[in-house]
Design a protein around this motif. Structure first.
Motif, PDB file in Angstrom:
ATOM      1  N   VAL A 180       0.916  -1.026  -0.028  1.00 45.15           N
ATOM      2  CA  VAL A 180      -0.120   0.056  -0.017  1.00 45.15           C
ATOM      3  C   VAL A 180       0.890   1.309   0.098  1.00 45.15           C
ATOM      4  N   GLN A 181       0.997   1.948  -1.058  1.00 48.96           N
ATOM      5  CA  GLN A 181       1.613   3.243  -1.140  1.00 48.96           C
ATOM      6  C   GLN A 181       0.956   4.384  -1.101  1.00 48.96           C
TER       7      GLN A 181
ATOM      8  N   ARG B 276       6.914   7.767  -9.319  1.00 49.72           N
ATOM      9  CA  ARG B 276       8.012   6.962  -9.988  1.00 49.72           C
ATOM     10  C   ARG B 276       8.564   6.340  -8.736  1.00 49.72           C
ATOM     11  N   ALA B 277       8.617   6.674  -7.370  1.00 49.73           N
ATOM     12  CA  ALA B 277       9.322   6.172  -6.384  1.00 49.73           C
ATOM     13  C   ALA B 277       8.485   5.333  -5.908  1.00 49.73           C
ATOM     14  N   GLN B 278       6.984   5.344  -5.858  1.00 49.45           N
ATOM     15  CA  GLN B 278       6.050   4.471  -5.241  1.00 49.45           C
ATOM     16  C   GLN B 278       5.945   3.353  -6.527  1.00 49.45           C
TER      17      GLN B 278
ATOM     18  N   SER C 180       7.786   2.411  -8.628  1.00 49.77           N
ATOM     19  CA  SER C 180       8.927   1.206  -8.598  1.00 49.77           C
ATOM     20  C   SER C 180       8.753   0.296  -7.819  1.00 49.77           C
ATOM     21  N   ILE C 181       8.527   0.465  -6.270  1.00 54.19           N
ATOM     22  CA  ILE C 181       8.109  -0.400  -5.424  1.00 54.19           C
ATOM     23  C   ILE C 181       7.055  -1.448  -5.970  1.00 54.19           C
TER      24      ILE C 181
ATOM     25  N   LYS D 140       6.099  -2.097  -8.792  1.00 51.98           N
ATOM     26  CA  LYS D 140       6.581  -2.765  -9.827  1.00 51.98           C
ATOM     27  C   LYS D 140       7.317  -3.988  -9.476  1.00 51.98           C
ATOM     28  N   SER D 141       8.316  -3.742  -8.484  1.00 54.15           N
ATOM     29  CA  SER D 141       9.069  -4.857  -7.815  1.00 54.15           C
ATOM     30  C   SER D 141       8.232  -5.952  -7.131  1.00 54.15           C
TER      31      SER D 141
ATOM     32  N   LYS E  84       5.250  -6.972  -8.390  1.00 55.81           N
ATOM     33  CA  LYS E  84       4.655  -7.710  -9.551  1.00 55.81           C
ATOM     34  C   LYS E  84       3.128  -8.058  -8.941  1.00 55.81           C
TER      35      LYS E  84
ATOM     36  N   LEU F 225       7.254   2.778 -16.522  1.00 57.77           N
ATOM     37  CA  LEU F 225       7.953   1.794 -16.015  1.00 57.77           C
ATOM     38  C   LEU F 225       7.588   0.582 -16.109  1.00 57.77           C
TER      39      LEU F 225
ATOM     40  N   GLN G  70      15.466   3.805  -8.279  1.00 58.01           N
ATOM     41  CA  GLN G  70      14.963   4.800  -7.574  1.00 58.01           C
ATOM     42  C   GLN G  70      16.023   6.067  -7.665  1.00 58.01           C
TER      43      GLN G  70
ATOM     44  N   SER H 215       6.189   5.914   2.010  1.00 57.26           N
ATOM     45  CA  SER H 215       5.248   6.878   1.649  1.00 57.26           C
ATOM     46  C   SER H 215       4.585   7.624   2.274  1.00 57.26           C
TER      47      SER H 215
END
Lengths: 325, 377, 300, 261
Positions: B199-200, B210-212, B214-215, B217-218, B220, B243, C14, C269
């Motif tokens: 949960v971001q 992008r920071a959130q 990217s997480i 994405k990682s 999946k 991304l 990042q 976040s």
């Protein structure tokens, strides 16, 4: 001879007397519903704004410490007092004097005290900064408060804190507004206030006269924030909700605008600007865009041209800083 | 004496205030107030809402008005600010003496206004979806389903229709709407056997996610749920696509807007209060008339405002008199009102429990109607 | 088969995100820092130049003007806007206390935002910047993807910063600017036209803000009258972080801010923004004059 | 043991030594002058004594109390008052208010007293007002009480600054170029004023001045500084004839008795 006496009496007690008459008029208007609840509401918001303006004026106008974090302290007072009245005391409007008004004022005071304590510790750290840097630091503080409020779910988080009892009525608001005005103006017109003026005038010279500038600034900040929190608490019990977006630095700028328009360091100016700039947008309701543009224009014009200088010169009481009791 | 002058100044300014606030009564029209965020960051919603309400009022007036009188709509701006909203409500009630109020839209203002109208006893139909607005308020009802409902609908939809096992969620921390929908979604998704892996959040007015992402994405996930308003959703979808997030994008009614970025959201699902392709006569009539009048596609705020106005007009009609109490009673008893979103019947809270949620899918640059979820009893 | 990202890759991703964000902050921070260096004024309205330039680019691109041309036009608009802003709002206050100029700057900022909002062809609604560049992805590894927009951002930002560096270090104007920022009265006595230097400084800062505006519009294709506030505020913090008044400070500060913000967001976040401002407080207290700023003593 | 004892203070600004191994004593009732070319570090010495700059080494002792590392306000309270080279009055405040501020220590009431206006507040304010009037009279400023300090003529501004400094009841008064920019007539009355202050308040006075006439006329002892160091000290006559001093003022080559006024 009698008339001279009366005149002297009036001259000496012009402020208490005019305030008393004003209070009577307002209460009469309220009681017999001469004006609509809407106008009363606007006036009550105006009273809260008067306190906010005065308290920031003590910090910025009198002491010269530029704060953009006033809304943050307002939020502290608002949320704490609202939490106390709603969750802890379960107050309901019209619940009698003790269970209503006294506990309400107690909640307000607790909120204000917490804000004052926060202001004290924050001030200890950041009041070493000057000018622009202080402005940024206070702005940062303001935004931190907003982030914290957004993350506190037990007081609503981003949803806002709802269902706050409507405890602010004309009586309590007038009472507290009057106390604030008297407190701050008397503080300013004492040695403490003069020390503040000295800091504004020349900090190094003040220090060389044995005035501990950090202490003076700290006092001003703590008192200013105390009243800001008080006003925040009163406002929140008037509009019955608290929401993080109400307390961003934009709100701080709004309060600053009132200080500037009323005149830096002027008590009467704060009262006039606090009420005037609350009423003005309501009068301008018919044109939304115009109002949005008018507000910043006012700010720019007032800061550079000082159009009220003439008025202020005429009403010497307006510029209370040089005036006197 | 200087004190006297200052005092005079006070007295004169007070008099001006009161003069400005002088009331006048007029009996040949029925006044209805409308509070919307016509300025401020949510002003597009406010404008759609006002358009919808104005359309309904205009239609009613063309058909002879209500109780033999024309309706006059008084629009007030709340600027997206609760204090301004509250004073707008007080002005409409105390100054303009309106019979009923429509709006406001954002739930924060809805909360502020609803307690005022409840105290003053003015029937009000809000168009905000926050569940907390209506309970325990006799005079307050709403013209749309709530966030609780759409959170459940989307949660179940992801499990049942998309066969998702894992989900990632992103929402606007400063937006109570986005947050409450996301929370209900998370709860439902987990209750139905799925796992929410991350949960971001993002701050309001953010543009870079992008920071959130990217997480996310990682991790999946199978589905990626973001309940932001369309303008945030556009940016999120675009960056998520850049991304290379492969999950299915799922959203809420905040996406519903002609401005939605269909290219970035290709293959995404969201739910709304209506579909433009809905064959119901009332819906078709509304969509056609709206297009004719404003030369634009209606969005959900337009239809919610339209239906709110229908509810108020219907309430006045069945109350049969210009009495706030009676109108409120009549609105509370709304049953099977043929509105644009569907047939409206209010429950004891004043929420329409009969309105369906339409699931829409973005495909090849078009929004297609997929299916409707009937309310869960 | 699904590949799980290793930690190192996530860190690199990042970092790229942070640098991209930081590039725009750095461009904006330069404007703040240059004006501050010369006038000791925090130009709160600097962020709104970004907004105005973005709108200019938006209208030009919609009229099918090629992007590079629109880019130049936006930079020119930013420069012109900055000069006008200075002449109309700040110049009358030169001899007045700095506080007044600062409050005026806030007023100008609100005026620009609300003014644009009220203009019929801009209006309050969000506008979508058209996709003028086709997004292309370059995969470095299986998981690390860079888009051409990110590359454009970085290349443009760095080349503009190098150009600025050249102007300040090598040209006559640059020397005059440095002279004025060191000692305005002295520079005036030495025959430097201080007002012209101030205008040039505003113009340079404004042009960079204009460039940042177009880059923002391309990267985050959403325009609104209020779009300048947050990048403005953060770039301003970046300028403080690097040491307001210091040009390399603004560049490094901007980049660092971008990376820190991304890192804070990646870790948590929810509290990222709080951490961001908390960090600002800490920096101010430990190094009140920023990373590259010089401590200046008031002459007693 | 002298009242103010400065021993071996040094300070560097970014590698440049502004003051090195500076020592000086000032006694009660004594007027000591500190002279030297511009940039010799005289004002820096004042700033070290008053705690504005922290020295890198050395000690400053007032009446047995170490002043080093203390805040400016604390040092002022202990009994060191000063004036500034570029007059630092509260320009936007009235003359009266300037002095009122300086007498702040007489206001021994609390904030609460101030707000409820009780007798202790009224007493304190009355006392301050009396003291201010007295001070205005002493310094011949009584007609100017309500004028803004910034609007006073230059000589009177200097006067007011000295009055303000004396209001804090110092043991030591530091005067930084009090005669700068004054006319001859003004300088004459200034000399009177400084003497009077010394006698009336039994002060030790440390004086920086370029007006040699004034310096020779007033001071019992003189210290000459150049490049942060004391190059000569002693009676006015001694200093005047010291070749080091002449060299410092005029350079190596030339020499004649120029330091005369």
């Amino acid at each position: 001879m009698d008339s001279t006496l009366n005149y002297q009496f009036l001259a000496k007690y012009k402020w208490p007397v005019s305030a008393f008459i004003l209070t009577l008029i307002l209460i009469f208007l309220d009681r017999f519903q001469v004006v609509s609840p809407y106008i009363m509401f606007v006036l009550m918001v105006g009273l809260c704004n008067v306190i906010l303006t005065l308290s920031l004026n003590l910090i910025t106008g009198i002491t010269g410490q530029f704060s953009l974090g006033h809304a943050g302290f307002m939020a502290v007072g608002a949320y704490i007092s609202a939490y106390l009245t709603k969750v802890v005391f379960h107050l309901k409007p019209g619940a009698g004097f003790f269970s209503g008004t006294v506990l309400f004022i107690l909640s307000l005071l607790i909120g204000a005290l917490v804000a004052a304590v926060i202001a004290y510790f924050l001030g200890l750290i950041i009041l070493r900064l000057t000018g622009d840097y202080l402005c940024i630091a206070t702005l940062g503080f303001n935004q931190i408060v907003v982030v914290v409020l957004n993350n506190m779910d037990f007081i609503g988080g981003p949803r806002g804190f709802y269902g706050i009892p409507k405890l602010s009525n004309l009586w309590t608001l007038l009472f507290l507004a009057w106390i604030s005005v008297v407190f701050i103006s008397r503080y300013i017109h004492s040695s403490r206030g003069r020390n503040c003026e000295a800091i504004l005038g020349d900090e190094i010279a003040a220090e060389s006269l044995g005035i501990d500038s950090l202490k003076v600034k700290l006092h001003a900040l703590v008192i200013g924030c105390f009243f800001a929190a008080l006003a925040g608490g009163m406002l929140v019990h008037l509009i019955q909700l608290a929401h993080p977006t109400q307390y961003t630095f934009i709100k701080s700028i709004e309060i600053l605008l009132m200080v500037v328009v009323g005149g830096m360091g002027s008590i009467v100016g704060s009262v006039i600007a606090g009420i005037g700039l609350t009423v003005l947008p309501e009068i301008l309701r018919f044109s939304q865009d115009l109002r949005l543009i008018l507000y910043p224009l006012l700010l720019i014009v007032f800061i550079s041209r000082d159009p009220l200088k003439y008025l202020q010169r005429r009403f010497s009481l307006w510029r209370t800083r040089a005036g006197g009791e | 004496m200087k004190g006297k002058r200052v005092f005079m100044f006070f007295a004169v300014s007070l008099m001006i205030i009161f003069a400005a606030g002088a009331t006048w009564a007029s009996n040949d029209v029925i006044k209805i107030g409308n509070i919307a965020c016509l300025t401020g960051p949510l002003s597009t919603y406010g404008e759609s809402h006002r358009n919808g309400v104005e359309l309904a009022v205009e239609q009613a007036n063309m058909n002879g008005g209500v109780l033999g009188k024309q309706i006059r709509l008084l629009n007030e701006d709340d600027q997206g600010d609760p204090v301004t909203g509250a004073s707008a409500a007080l002005k409409l009630i105390g100054q303009d003496n309106v019979l009923a109020i429509i709006g406001p839209i954002p739930s924060t203002i809805g909360m502020a206004v609803s307690s005022i109208v409840e105290d003053a006893g003015v029937p009000t139909v809000v168009t905000g979806t926050n569940p907390a607005i209506t309970p325990d308020k006799h005079f307050v009802s709403r013209s749309c389903w709530t966030d609780d409902f759409q959170g459940v609908v989307m949660g179940r939809f992801c499990i049942n229709e998309l066969s998702a096992k894992t989900a990632a969620v992103l929402y606007d921390l400063g937006n109570d709407y986005a947050k409450s929908v996301a929370e209900v979604f998370i709860k439902t998704f987990e209750a139905e056997g799925g796992t929410v892996i991350t949960v971001q959040t993002h701050p309001s007015q953010a543009v870079d996610f992008r920071a959130q992402l990217s997480i996310i994405k990682s991790k999946k996930p199978d589905v990626f749920f973001f309940s932001d308003f369309y303008n945030d959703a556009n940016l999120i979808a675009r960056q998520a696509k850049d991304l290379g997030i492969e999950a299915v994008f799922v959203g809420s009614d905040g996406w519903d807007s002609p401005e939605l970025d269909l290219a970035s959201l290709d293959g995404a699902y969201y739910c709304s209060h209506f579909s433009k392709e809905d064959p119901r006569t009332e819906t078709r009539f509304f969509v056609d008339e709206y297009k004719k009048k404003y030369n634009a596609e209606p969005d959900l705020l337009a239809i919610m405002g339209y239906d709110a106005a229908l509810m108020v007009i219907d309430g006045i009609r069945s109350a049969g008199k210009e009495d706030r109490e009676a109108v409120a009673d009549a609105i509370a008893k709304t049953n099977g009102l043929k509105a644009a979103q569907g047939d409206i019947t209010l429950d004891e809270n004043g929420d329409p429990t009969t309105l369906p949620a339409a699931i829409l899918v973005v495909k090849d640059g078009k929004i297609n109607y997929m299916k409707s979820y009937q309310p869960i009893q | 088969m699904r590949m799980v990202l290793c930690h190192m890759e996530l860190v690199i991703i990042q970092l790229i995100n942070g640098i991209q964000l930081g590039a725009i902050y750095a461009l904006m921070a330069l404007g703040y820092t240059m004006v501050y260096g010369i006038l000791k004024l925090i130009n709160f309205a600097h962020g709104d130049l970004l907004m105005i330039s973005a709108y200019v680019a938006y209208f030009l691109v919609n009229l099918h003007v090629p992007l590079p041309l629109a880019f130049v036009a936006s930079m020119a608009t930013g420069a012109l806007g900055a000069i006008i802003m200075d002449k109309v709002a700040y110049k009358p206050l030169r001899s007045q206390p700095r506080l007044k100029a600062l409050i005026t700057a806030m007023g100008v900022s609100l005026l620009l935002e609300n003014g644009c909002r009220a203009l019929p062809f801009i209006g309050p609604s969000f506008r979508r910047f058209p996709d003028v560049i086709n997004v292309k992805n370059f995969s470095l590894t299986e998981n690390i993807i860079i888009t051409n927009i990110q590359i454009i951002n970085l290349v443009m930002a760095i080349s503009l910063m190098l150009m600025l560096w050249f102007i300040i270090k090598k040209t006559k104007l640059g020397i005059a600017m440095r002279a004025v920022s060191l000692d305005p009265k002295g520079a005036k006595l030495m025959g430097v036209n201080v007002e012209r230097v101030i205008s040039a400084t505003f113009a340079l800062g404004g042009a960079l803000a204009g460039a940042a505006g177009v880059l923002t519009a391309i990267t985050y294709p959403r325009l609104s009258p209020y779009m300048g506030i947050m990048p403005g505020l953060k770039a301003f913090i970046a300028a403080v972080f690097g040491g307001i008044g210091s040009i390399p400070g603004a560049m490094v500060g901007g980049m660092l801010m971008g990376i820190i913000e991304t890192a804070a967001t990646a870790v948590n976040s929810q509290m990222a923004e709080g951490v961001f401002f908390l960090l600002l407080l800490v920096v101010l207290l430990i190094r009140p004059f920023g990373l590259f700023g010089k401590t200046t003593r008031e002459k007693v | 043991m002298s009242l103010l004892k400065i021993s071996d203070i040094s300070i560097q600004f970014g590698g440049l030594t502004a003051v090195s191994d500076f020592s000086l004593d000032v006694d009660a009732g004594e007027i000591v002058a500190l002279i030297g070319p511009n940039g010799a570090g005289k004002t820096t010495v004042f700033n070290i004594i008053t705690g504005i700059y922290p020295p890198s080494k050395g000690r400053v002792v007032l009446d047995g109390e170490d002043l080093l590392g203390q805040k400016t306000s604390w040092i002022a309270e202990k009994g060191i008052a000063r004036t500034f080279q570029n007059i630092r009055l509260f320009k936007d405040l009235t003359v009266f208010r300037n002095l009122e501020i300086a007498f702040h220590r007489l206001a021994d009431y609390s904030s609460l007293d101030a707000v409820i206006r009780n007798s202790s507040f009224k007493k304190g304010e009355k006392l301050i007002r009396e003291k201010v009037f007295h001070m205005l009279e002493l310094f011949g400023l009584e007609g100017r009480a309500d004028e803004l300090a910034g609007n006073l003529p230059y000589g009177q501004q200097r006067r007011l600054e000295i009055a303000r400094a004396l209001a804090i009841k110092p043991k030591i008064l530091l005067l930084d170029e009090p005669a700068a920019g004054m006319t001859l007539g003004e300088i004459h009355s200034l000399v009177e004023l400084i003497r009077f202050s010394r006698d009336h308040f039994s002060l030790g006075i440390l004086l920086i001045e370029h007006q040699m006439g004034l310096v020779m006329n007033l001071s019992e002892r003189i210290a000459v500084m150049n490049f942060g160091k004391i190059i000569s000290r002693g009676s006015p006559d001694h200093v005047q004839s010291d070749p080091n001093v002449i060299e410092a003022y005029l350079g190596k080559r030339r020499s004649s008795h120029v330091i005369q006024s």
